[in-house]
Design an enzyme around this catalytic site. Structure first.
Site, PDB file in Angstrom:
ATOM      1  N   SER A  49       6.126  -6.609  -2.425  1.00  0.00           N
ATOM      2  CA  SER A  49       5.187  -5.540  -1.244  1.00  0.00           C
ATOM      3  C   SER A  49       5.324  -6.311   0.183  1.00  0.00           C
ATOM      4  O   SER A  49       5.880  -7.127  -0.053  1.00  0.00           O
ATOM      5  CB  SER A  49       4.563  -6.202  -1.745  1.00  0.00           C
ATOM      6  OG  SER A  49       2.695  -5.990  -0.936  1.00  0.00           O
ATOM      7  N   ARG A  50       5.193  -4.993   1.017  1.00  0.00           N
ATOM      8  CA  ARG A  50       5.065  -6.484   2.514  1.00  0.00           C
ATOM      9  C   ARG A  50       4.318  -6.535   2.364  1.00  0.00           C
ATOM     10  O   ARG A  50       3.848  -7.898   3.641  1.00  0.00           O
ATOM     11  CB  ARG A  50       4.612  -4.633   3.542  1.00  0.00           C
ATOM     12  CG  ARG A  50       5.695  -3.298   3.196  1.00  0.00           C
ATOM     13  CD  ARG A  50       5.220  -2.009   3.559  1.00  0.00           C
ATOM     14  NE  ARG A  50       4.287  -1.831   2.909  1.00  0.00           N
ATOM     15  CZ  ARG A  50       3.481  -0.288   3.452  1.00  0.00           C
ATOM     16  NH1 ARG A  50       3.659  -0.030   4.188  1.00  0.00           N
ATOM     17  NH2 ARG A  50       2.564  -0.300   3.115  1.00  0.00           N
ATOM     18  N   HIS A  92      11.892   5.410  -0.233  1.00  0.00           N
ATOM     19  CA  HIS A  92      13.127   4.774  -1.999  1.00  0.00           C
ATOM     20  C   HIS A  92      14.299   4.449  -1.313  1.00  0.00           C
ATOM     21  O   HIS A  92      15.331   3.671  -2.062  1.00  0.00           O
ATOM     22  CB  HIS A  92      13.551   6.482  -2.958  1.00  0.00           C
ATOM     23  CG  HIS A  92      12.032   6.589  -3.811  1.00  0.00           C
ATOM     24  ND1 HIS A  92      12.098   7.321  -4.442  1.00  0.00           N
ATOM     25  CD2 HIS A  92      10.285   5.935  -3.711  1.00  0.00           C
ATOM     26  CE1 HIS A  92      10.170   7.600  -4.514  1.00  0.00           C
ATOM     27  NE2 HIS A  92       9.749   6.825  -4.191  1.00  0.00           N
ATOM     28  N   LYS A 110      10.749   9.464  -9.258  1.00  0.00           N
ATOM     29  CA  LYS A 110      11.184  10.378  -8.374  1.00  0.00           C
ATOM     30  C   LYS A 110      10.206  10.896  -7.437  1.00  0.00           C
ATOM     31  O   LYS A 110       8.673  10.489  -7.427  1.00  0.00           O
ATOM     32  CB  LYS A 110      10.727  11.678  -9.541  1.00  0.00           C
ATOM     33  CG  LYS A 110       9.604  11.322 -10.088  1.00  0.00           C
ATOM     34  CD  LYS A 110       8.381  11.382  -9.848  1.00  0.00           C
ATOM     35  CE  LYS A 110       7.346  12.579  -9.095  1.00  0.00           C
ATOM     36  NZ  LYS A 110       6.255  12.107  -8.846  1.00  0.00           N
ATOM     37  N   ASP A 191       5.822  16.217  -4.457  1.00  0.00           N
ATOM     38  CA  ASP A 191       5.771  15.345  -6.073  1.00  0.00           C
ATOM     39  C   ASP A 191       5.863  15.422  -7.671  1.00  0.00           C
ATOM     40  O   ASP A 191       5.783  15.027  -8.262  1.00  0.00           O
ATOM     41  CB  ASP A 191       4.408  14.911  -5.287  1.00  0.00           C
ATOM     42  CG  ASP A 191       3.645  13.543  -6.494  1.00  0.00           C
ATOM     43  OD1 ASP A 191       4.767  12.645  -5.863  1.00  0.00           O
ATOM     44  OD2 ASP A 191       3.068  13.754  -7.151  1.00  0.00           O
TER      45      ASP A 191
HETATM   46  N1  LIG Z   1       6.643   8.570 -13.055  1.00  0.00           N
HETATM   47  C1  LIG Z   1       5.027   9.372 -12.549  1.00  0.00           C
HETATM   48  O1  LIG Z   1       4.105   9.914 -13.348  1.00  0.00           O
HETATM   49  C2  LIG Z   1       4.430   8.567 -11.388  1.00  0.00           C
HETATM   50  C3  LIG Z   1       3.331   9.095 -11.241  1.00  0.00           C
HETATM   51  C4  LIG Z   1       3.249   8.625  -9.727  1.00  0.00           C
HETATM   52  C5  LIG Z   1       4.021   8.424  -8.274  1.00  0.00           C
HETATM   53  N2  LIG Z   1       4.306   8.609  -8.947  1.00  0.00           N
HETATM   54  C6  LIG Z   1       6.402   8.403  -7.932  1.00  0.00           C
HETATM   55  O2  LIG Z   1       6.154   6.850  -7.404  1.00  0.00           O
HETATM   56  C7  LIG Z   1       5.973   6.582  -6.178  1.00  0.00           C
HETATM   57  C8  LIG Z   1       4.990   5.443  -5.439  1.00  0.00           C
HETATM   58  O3  LIG Z   1       3.770   6.347  -5.585  1.00  0.00           O
HETATM   59  P1  LIG Z   1       2.316   5.896  -6.757  1.00  0.00           P
HETATM   60  O4  LIG Z   1       1.524   6.923  -6.512  1.00  0.00           O
HETATM   61  O5  LIG Z   1       2.582   4.668  -7.080  1.00  0.00           O
HETATM   62  O6  LIG Z   1       2.166   5.319  -4.541  1.00  0.00           O
HETATM   63  P2  LIG Z   1       1.791   4.824  -3.623  1.00  0.00           P
HETATM   64  O7  LIG Z   1       0.168   3.436  -4.781  1.00  0.00           O
HETATM   65  O8  LIG Z   1       0.332   5.042  -2.496  1.00  0.00           O
HETATM   66  O9  LIG Z   1       2.199   3.465  -3.023  1.00  0.00           O
HETATM   67  C9  LIG Z   1       3.057   2.158  -3.539  1.00  0.00           C
HETATM   68  C10 LIG Z   1       3.084   1.315  -3.376  1.00  0.00           C
HETATM   69  O10 LIG Z   1       3.665   1.828  -1.743  1.00  0.00           O
HETATM   70  C11 LIG Z   1       3.616   0.338  -0.482  1.00  0.00           C
HETATM   71  N3  LIG Z   1       2.978   1.937   0.599  1.00  0.00           N
HETATM   72  C12 LIG Z   1       2.928   2.366   0.616  1.00  0.00           C
HETATM   73  N4  LIG Z   1       2.767   3.388   1.858  1.00  0.00           N
HETATM   74  C13 LIG Z   1       4.501   2.595   2.210  1.00  0.00           C
HETATM   75  C14 LIG Z   1       4.766   2.563   2.986  1.00  0.00           C
HETATM   76  N5  LIG Z   1       4.396   4.018   4.336  1.00  0.00           N
HETATM   77  N6  LIG Z   1       5.964   1.882   3.446  1.00  0.00           N
HETATM   78  C15 LIG Z   1       6.841   1.108   2.091  1.00  0.00           C
HETATM   79  N7  LIG Z   1       5.859   1.215   1.020  1.00  0.00           N
HETATM   80  C16 LIG Z   1       4.517   1.777   1.748  1.00  0.00           C
HETATM   81  C17 LIG Z   1       2.699  -0.195  -1.265  1.00  0.00           C
HETATM   82  O11 LIG Z   1       2.760  -1.664  -1.201  1.00  0.00           O
HETATM   83  P3  LIG Z   1       2.737  -2.287  -0.446  1.00  0.00           P
HETATM   84  O12 LIG Z   1       1.682  -1.852   1.205  1.00  0.00           O
HETATM   85  O13 LIG Z   1       1.713  -3.728  -1.113  1.00  0.00           O
HETATM   86  O14 LIG Z   1       3.897  -2.984   0.179  1.00  0.00           O
HETATM   87  C18 LIG Z   1       1.813   0.562  -2.201  1.00  0.00           C
HETATM   88  O15 LIG Z   1       0.942   0.002  -2.815  1.00  0.00           O
HETATM   89  C19 LIG Z   1       5.929   7.830  -5.410  1.00  0.00           C
HETATM   90  O16 LIG Z   1       7.272   7.916  -4.970  1.00  0.00           O
HETATM   91  C20 LIG Z   1       5.483   9.248  -6.653  1.00  0.00           C
HETATM   92  O17 LIG Z   1       6.600  10.741  -6.652  1.00  0.00           O
HETATM   93  C21 LIG Z   1       5.657   8.985  -9.947  1.00  0.00           C
END
Ligand SMILES: NC(=O)c1ccc[n+]([C@@H]2O[C@H](COP(=O)([O-])OP(=O)(O)OC[C@H]3O[C@@H](n4cnc5c(N)ncnc54)[C@H](OP(=O)(O)O)[C@@H]3O)[C@@H](O)[C@H]2O)c1
Length: 348
Positions: A49-50, A92, A110, A191
């Protein structure tokens, strides 16, 4: 009576165990970690994580032995075989490039990037390094899609002429969230549209033209859009996506020899109905009992098999297909958002 082929690779526990590092302890990382721990032999051995505190909390919650407050430290961990990049879209590419530079295999959430040009950077780096890289298009690894794939390969649908699908949900409006913030690659197309175009190209092949219409949020990202994609033979995909309302999220593959109607939510575990022309409909039911994102486990097992077989990309979702899908999304976003909307790291 028509009989359906059986899904292959449905025993996830026969895949060799890899040691995974999870990057970004957020929503999807939680679902992924739970799914692989419950349904596969894959081991999540590290998280980054950050913030060291957030990484430590995630590690404690999921029984993960190493946690890092810097993604670079996870990439340097010799006990990590493969890195799962699970941060917002715009992060990513830089993180995948760093992981690849450290010699790690990568599974990138994705969309792999927010433009085809940026995804190409990851693809070039992975190919040069000889490591495995894949976009986490998990739907492609579900048992039902393996059955649909076999029906398509066997020509059971005849000449496939039309693919129609929708995918949408109501995301509460928050200009800072990754859904609405342009700085985090917000918008329905990146998304959810990535699933629509990927599954459409699975059914129809590559597209030669794109027609897109949509509406923007106050932050200037696409919140709702509809696309018509044409193939060189005149087959069409008709796709709709929105962040404003829950849609049926169903898909139909329609050919001269029959049609397949995939139940909601078509990108998750579930069933479908195959209706061959001139005979009775047959059902495929997913008997795994896995619900919704528990199905993320299938893609992790698939990655483990591919890497054990010495592959550097997924035969079910090759890297050139990831680029082609993003190319289509680039064009759709250009039509809806304007020419300056596709930002590429190379251009910066
Ligand atoms: N396969 C699927 O069904 C599915 C479903 C949902 C999402 N996704 C994909 O997964 C990815 C993450 O989605 P999510 O909903 O899990 O996101 P999220 O919970 O908002 O963020 C994931 C993690 O990324 C870090 N983060 C947040 N903002 C950031 C920034 N500006 N810069 C760098 N790191 C940051 C945070 O960790 P820290 O702050 O602790 O570093 C956070 O816990 C997306 O690309 C999305 O398309 C896929």
């Amino acid at each position: 009576m028509t009989t359906l082929p059986s899904p292959r690779f449905s025993n996830q526990r026969d895949a060799p165990a890899l040691r995974w590092g999870v990057v970004g302890p957020g929503a999807i990382a939680t679902d992924f970690t739970r799914a692989v721990q419950a349904h596969t032999t894959q081991q999540v051995v590290a998280v980054s994580s950050r913030s060291a505190e957030r990484a430590g909390q995630f590690a404690a919650a999921h029984g993960i032995r190493s946690s890092y407050g810097s993604h670079a430290d996870l990439f340097a961990d010799p006990n990590v075989d493969v890195v799962y990049i699970a941060v917002p879209h715009t992060e990513h590419v830089p993180l995948a490039l760093d992981a690849i530079a450290a010699g790690k295999h990568v599974l990138v959430e994705k969309p792999m990037a927010t433009s085809a040009a940026d995804a190409q950077l990851v693809v070039n780096a992975a190919r040069a390094a000889g490591v495995f890289a894949m976009e986490a298009l998990w739907a492609k690894y579900l048992p039902k899609f393996d059955v649909v794939r076999q029906l398509l390969e066997d020509g059971a649908l005849g000449d496939v002429r039309l693919f129609s699908a929708d995918y949408g949900f109501r995301a509460p409006y928050d200009p800072t969230s990754r859904f609405f913030n342009p700085e985090l690659g917000g918008g329905a197309l990146l998304d959810l549209g990535v699933y629509l175009v990927s599954v459409a190209s699975f059914a129809l092949g590559e597209f030669s033209s794109v027609t897109a219409r949509g509406q923007l949020s106050p932050t200037g990202v696409d919140v709702q859009s509809s696309l018509i994609l044409d193939t060189p033979t005149g087959a069409q995909a008709v796709l709709s996506t929105t962040l404003l309302a829950d849609t049926p999220s169903e898909a139909n593959i329609i050919g001269t020899g029959g049609r397949i109607a995939i139940d909601r939510v078509f990108v998750g575990p579930g069933g479908f109905t195959f209706s061959p022309a001139g005979s009775g409909a047959v059902r495929f039911e997913d008997t795994s009992g896995l619900l919704w994102r528990e199905g993320l486990s299938y893609q992790a097992s698939a990655v483990a098999r591919f890497i054990a077989d010495g592959l550097t990309e997924s035969p079910l979702h090759p890297l050139d297909e990831t680029i082609a899908v993003l190319d289509t999304l680039d064009e759709a976003r250009r039509q809806i958002l304007g020419g300056g909307s596709i930002r590429s790291m190379e251009a910066q």
